[in-house]
Design a protein around this motif. Structure first.
Motif, PDB file in Angstrom:
ATOM      1  N   TYR A  97       0.808  -1.213   0.000  1.00 33.60           N
ATOM      2  CA  TYR A  97       0.000   0.000   0.000  1.00 33.60           C
ATOM      3  C   TYR A  97       0.845   1.269   0.000  1.00 33.60           C
ATOM      4  O   TYR A  97       0.307   2.365  -0.131  1.00 33.60           O
ATOM      5  N   THR A 100       1.507   3.796  -4.900  1.00 38.83           N
ATOM      6  CA  THR A 100       0.205   4.257  -5.378  1.00 38.83           C
ATOM      7  C   THR A 100       0.216   4.416  -6.886  1.00 38.83           C
ATOM      8  O   THR A 100       1.266   4.654  -7.480  1.00 38.83           O
ATOM      9  N   GLY A 101      -0.939   4.294  -7.469  1.00 39.05           N
ATOM     10  CA  GLY A 101      -1.099   4.511  -8.904  1.00 39.05           C
ATOM     11  C   GLY A 101      -0.393   3.453  -9.732  1.00 39.05           C
ATOM     12  O   GLY A 101       0.717   3.057  -9.409  1.00 39.05           O
ATOM     13  N   ALA A 107       4.168   0.877 -10.379  1.00 39.47           N
ATOM     14  CA  ALA A 107       3.739   1.922  -9.450  1.00 39.47           C
ATOM     15  C   ALA A 107       4.329   3.260  -9.882  1.00 39.47           C
ATOM     16  O   ALA A 107       5.491   3.334 -10.288  1.00 39.47           O
ATOM     17  N   GLY A 109       3.701   6.142  -7.810  1.00 33.75           N
ATOM     18  CA  GLY A 109       3.772   6.977  -6.622  1.00 33.75           C
ATOM     19  C   GLY A 109       4.240   6.180  -5.418  1.00 33.75           C
ATOM     20  O   GLY A 109       4.151   4.956  -5.386  1.00 33.75           O
ATOM     21  N   GLN A 111       4.336   6.563  -1.002  1.00 33.79           N
ATOM     22  CA  GLN A 111       3.990   7.309   0.197  1.00 33.79           C
ATOM     23  C   GLN A 111       5.058   7.086   1.256  1.00 33.79           C
ATOM     24  O   GLN A 111       5.296   5.960   1.684  1.00 33.79           O
TER      25      GLN A 111
END
Length: 152
Positions: A97, A100-101, A107, A109, A111
């Motif tokens: 997780y 992102t994207g 992927a 992105g 975090q």
């Protein structure tokens, strides 16, 4: 005749480049066996670079010689190995997780949620260290080739 051959080679390379499809610059190590053998290779490379740095330092090579550039290259490669080792290992513990994207199943992105994740993010820019080490190696070899007799 040589110019004609150069054009044929250039045209052939250009022709095959136009025929090629997309290439994804992603390497997956597979199961733990693949990653483990890859990490062992990083450790062996790191140890050999540290040995080279120690030998060059003990030899007290001149600051104005090509060997000083080779020393800097070996040092940067050693730092690159530590950085890459960390990224390889930490990647296995990251939550899916954190990414992102998706574009083309990759992927786009990330975090950052902790200091180790921030180190992982900046560690992904390992090509900066690797290219710097390669340039230092190139400069050291060029310096030695232009100054005859320094290789011995």
């Amino acid at each position: 005749m040589m110019k004609n051959l150069d054009w044929k080679i250039a045209f052939s390379v250009l022709f095959f480049l136009c025929l090629s499809g997309s290439a994804e610059a992603t390497q997956v190590h597979g199961n733990w066996e693949g990653l483990t053998s890859h990490l062992i290779a990083h450790l062996i490379f790191f140890a050999s670079l540290i040995y080279l740095c120690l030998r060059l330092y003990q030899g007290r090579t001149s600051v104005h010689s090509g060997w000083s550039w080779i020393f800097l290259s070996a040092f940067l490669f050693a730092v690159w190995n530590v950085q890459t080792f960390y990224v390889h290992v930490y990647r296995e513990y990251l939550s899916p997780y954190a990414f992102t994207g998706l574009e083309h199943n990759l992927a786009v992105g990330f975090q950052v949620h902790s200091l180790p994740a921030l180190l992982y993010y900046f560690g992904r820019f390992d090509h900066v260290l690797f290219l710097s080490a390669l340039l230092c190696l190139l400069y050291g070899i060029r310096f030695m080739l232009h100054n005859d007799g320094e290789l011995s």
